[in-house]
Enzyme design. Structure first.
Site, PDB file in Angstrom:
ATOM      1  N   HIS A 170       1.368   8.997   7.258  1.00 34.73           N
ATOM      2  CA  HIS A 170       2.477   8.403   7.746  1.00 34.73           C
ATOM      3  C   HIS A 170       3.860   9.272   8.103  1.00 34.73           C
ATOM      4  O   HIS A 170       4.672   9.001   8.652  1.00 34.73           O
ATOM      5  CB  HIS A 170       3.222   7.385   6.672  1.00 34.73           C
ATOM      6  CG  HIS A 170       2.152   6.235   6.508  1.00 34.73           C
ATOM      7  ND1 HIS A 170       1.535   5.966   5.326  1.00 34.73           N
ATOM      8  CD2 HIS A 170       2.096   5.100   7.454  1.00 34.73           C
ATOM      9  CE1 HIS A 170       0.949   4.593   5.653  1.00 34.73           C
ATOM     10  NE2 HIS A 170       1.273   4.287   6.867  1.00 34.73           N
ATOM     11  N   LYS A 211       0.952  -1.241  -0.047  1.00 31.59           N
ATOM     12  CA  LYS A 211      -0.147   0.221  -0.167  1.00 31.59           C
ATOM     13  C   LYS A 211       1.015   1.280  -0.192  1.00 31.59           C
ATOM     14  O   LYS A 211       1.957   1.133   0.476  1.00 31.59           O
ATOM     15  CB  LYS A 211      -0.791   0.037   1.273  1.00 31.59           C
ATOM     16  CG  LYS A 211      -1.970  -0.930   1.350  1.00 31.59           C
ATOM     17  CD  LYS A 211      -3.066  -0.599   2.359  1.00 31.59           C
ATOM     18  CE  LYS A 211      -4.167  -1.655   2.439  1.00 31.59           C
ATOM     19  NZ  LYS A 211      -4.565  -1.866   3.527  1.00 31.59           N
ATOM     20  N   HIS A 268       1.277   7.355   2.947  1.00 30.95           N
ATOM     21  CA  HIS A 268       0.586   8.426   2.579  1.00 30.95           C
ATOM     22  C   HIS A 268       1.041   9.593   3.551  1.00 30.95           C
ATOM     23  O   HIS A 268       1.582   9.353   4.424  1.00 30.95           O
ATOM     24  CB  HIS A 268      -1.084   8.072   2.606  1.00 30.95           C
ATOM     25  CG  HIS A 268      -1.650   7.563   3.660  1.00 30.95           C
ATOM     26  ND1 HIS A 268      -1.742   8.127   4.916  1.00 30.95           N
ATOM     27  CD2 HIS A 268      -1.720   6.309   4.096  1.00 30.95           C
ATOM     28  CE1 HIS A 268      -2.241   7.378   5.996  1.00 30.95           C
ATOM     29  NE2 HIS A 268      -2.175   6.312   5.446  1.00 30.95           N
TER      30      HIS A 268
HETATM   31  N1  ARG Z   1       1.115  -0.928  10.732  1.00 27.64           N
HETATM   32  C1  ARG Z   1       0.573  -0.395  11.579  1.00 27.64           C
HETATM   33  C2  ARG Z   1      -0.463   0.684  10.948  1.00 27.64           C
HETATM   34  O1  ARG Z   1      -0.118   1.089   9.615  1.00 27.64           O
HETATM   35  C3  ARG Z   1       1.378   0.423  12.602  1.00 27.64           C
HETATM   36  C4  ARG Z   1       2.009  -0.405  13.320  1.00 27.64           C
HETATM   37  C5  ARG Z   1       2.536   0.278  14.942  1.00 27.64           C
HETATM   38  N2  ARG Z   1       3.303  -0.524  15.660  1.00 27.64           N
HETATM   39  C6  ARG Z   1       2.795  -1.468  16.293  1.00 27.64           C
HETATM   40  N3  ARG Z   1       4.050  -2.142  16.875  1.00 27.64           N
HETATM   41  N4  ARG Z   1       1.935  -1.999  16.731  1.00 27.64           N
HETATM   42  O2  ARG Z   1      -1.474   1.399  11.516  1.00 27.64           O
END
Ligand code: ARG
Length: 565
Positions: A133, A127, A130
């Protein structure tokens, strides 16, 4: 560097018997304005023992203190004793320290031997990254540098979202329609298209759902073909993400994402069950967290699949074992507050007291002021595009302001991306903020370009004179006029520690702006290069201090500094 605050406590504790030096130190304040001195000691705490009016106590203490080489003036004002630092000593100590340490100014070894993990950005693969982020990416990178500057052993982790049933869908879609070449050319868009297309197919044809589920199961079981396709998609995604990270000067030590913990979850689940922490609930295995005022956490869903939270528990465990961290920092949006509270609580129930060393550094929402920024197709606004647009806009501005500048492209890149990073780190992270192009790219006011411009101005002043001669510097000539700059530069090391303690890079960003503003005021009031050699060299020493301090601050927040702009 001379610790003036400690000199204040030293002097006071020599004349006040009723309080320990530590107590005194805790009472010493920074007055709200420069004309009230650099440090102030409120005497209220002594009123009871001395049985005297506070203003008389202050007068008394002032008398007893007498002269002190570190302070040019000590005054009593109402219930306060105010200390005014010896400006020559201030200049001397800042100059010596910053000339010695250069880019290591404000560094320390307080973190020696301690491992600190900073997990940041962590986008989902296949993905696009964006605009949303930007926050985690930029805040995390700053914290990484700040901890490193203070001597911690820092580890940057990108906890990629590379696990879940959607990867079963992607593999199924790839098997149906996938064009390897097209995907390799334009991975994120193509993969996103595959995903969207497969979603539609699933709606029409329930069998497609089963196919996707099967592929996901195969992936979980380590099936060769499924793993090959998934690994390839992950690799392609990382290459795309790294385009953005390169633009921002970000490097990771690890890209271990959620999938890495797939084979580490069974042991965690086993342990939770063994310790009787959870219970079955409608086919799912959950941990009730009512005693902690939290909603239950699902460990295993009723269909047997694990959850995002279970993976976080497994990941925290793995990190503790691998890095024996002092702190394990997660830079993740405040939308996930509950998630972090929940899984940390479960870790504690499992007996892992170090769960408290897992720190969720949260932040508020970003929104866009400029409507033109949201794409018409309803697609997300890609971070790469935002950065490129900033670079482009900056390029236009440079073309207007300084058409003869060398390497305009290089400078536009540093200033364009720097502007975005700087604005991002200008406020307390928990505050929501509205992204505004005009404000971000302005060369005036409290912006990245303004700080960079000040730095470049300093650099060119020094170069114009062909450097400066430290042996011809006379501090006495400039100690008063440059006082404000010096105060802010002197503050920087303490600011860095505060930024680390509070996980707030914006303290540093503000300090940079304070230095830049003070310098520009100085520059407007004082001609730097004069006919008087001593004066010129002394003023250039101030310019050099300014330049070096801005550089240190900018390095820490992850903003580059062009020498000319
Ligand atoms: N990939 C997740 C998102 O885009 C964020 C991950 C955050 N880190 C974690 N250890 N949960 O929402």
């Amino acid at each position: 560097m001379i610790n003036f605050k400690e000199k204040v406590s030293d002097a006071l504790s020599a004349v006040i018997e009723e309080l320990s030096k530590e107590e005194i130190d805790n009472l010493v304040e920074t007055p709200p304005s420069f004309d009230m001195g650099d440090y102030a000691f409120p005497v209220f705490r002594l009123a009871k023992t001395y049985k005297k009016a506070p203003n008389l106590i202050a007068e008394d203490i002032k008398e007893k203190l007498g002269d002190n080489e570190y302070f040019e003036k000590i005054e009593n004002a109402g219930p306060y004793v105010n200390f005014f630092v010896n400006k020559e000593k201030l200049l001397e100590t800042v100059y010596k320290d910053i000339e010695d340490k250069g880019e290591m100014y404000g560094s320390s070894d307080m973190g020696k031997g301690k491992n600190v993990i900073v997990e940041f950005s962590s986008p989902n693969i296949a993905k696009p990254m964006h605009i949303g982020h930007i926050r985690s990416t930029v805040i995390g990178n700053a914290l990484y540098h700040i901890f490193k500057h203070l001597g911690y052993n820092t580890i940057a982790i990108n906890h990629l979202g590379d696990y879940g049933t959607q990867f079963g869908m992607l593999i199924a879609a790839y098997k149906l329609w996938g064009d390897r070449e097209a995907i390799e050319k334009n991975p994120i868009d193509e993969l996103l298209d595959l995903y969207v297309r497969y979603n539609k197919l699933q709606e029409l044809d329930p069998a497609a759902r089963d196919t996707a589920r099967d592929w996901f199961k195969k992936l979980e079981q380590g099936d060769e073909e499924a793993t090959e396709i998934w690994t390839w998609m992950k690799q392609l995604s990382i290459v795309e993400f790294e385009k953005v990270y390169d633009m921002l000067g970000i490097k990771y030590d690890s890209y271990k994402g959620e999938a890495f913990y797939s084979d580490k979850m069974p042991a965690v689940i086993e342990e939770i069950k063994e310790k009787n922490i959870g219970k079955m609930d409608d086919g799912a295995y959950i941990v009730d967290l009512k005693p902690y005022n939290l909603t239950p956490l699902i460990i295993v869903k009723s269909n047997g699949t694990t959850t995002y939270a279970t993976r976080d528990i497994a990941a925290a465990r793995y990190r503790k074992k691998t890095y024996d961290f002092y702190k394990n920092i997660y830079v993740v949006a405040s939308e996930q507050n509950l998630h972090f509270q929940q899984w940390k609580q479960v870790l504690k129930l499992m007996g892992d007291e170090w769960a408290d060393d897992c720190i969720h550094v949260n932040f508020g929402l970003i929104s866009l002021k400029d409507g033109a920024l949201s794409t018409r197709q309803g697609r997300v606004l890609k971070l790469e595009d935002v950065l490129n647009k900033a670079i482009e806009k900056t390029r236009d501005i440079i073309e207007k302001r300084n058409p003869n500048l060398e390497n305009k492209d290089e400078v536009a890149k540093m200033v364009g991306t720097g502007a975005i990073v700087f604005q991002e780190l200008f406020n307390q992270r928990i505050k929501d903020y509205v992204f505004d192009w005009d404000k971000t790219l302005s060369f005036e006011g409290e912006t990245g370009p303004y700080a960079q411009y000040t730095y470049a101005r300093c650099k060119s002043l020094i170069d114009k004179n062909g450097g400066f001669d430290p042996s011809k510097v006379d501090f006495d000539l400039v100690k008063d006029e440059a006082y404000e700059i010096l105060k802010y530069v002197y503050d920087l090391p303490r600011t860095i520690v505060m930024a680390m303690e509070k996980y707030e890079a914006f303290y540093i960003t503000r300090n940079i702006i304070d230095i830049a503003k003070a310098f520009n005021k100085y520059y407007a009031a004082n001609q730097i290069i004069t006919d008087d050699e001593k004066l010129t060299n002394s003023r250039l020493a101030i310019v050099d201090i300014t330049q070096k301090a801005i550089k240190v601050g900018m390095n820490l927040i992850g903003v580059q500094t062009p020498d000319r702009m």
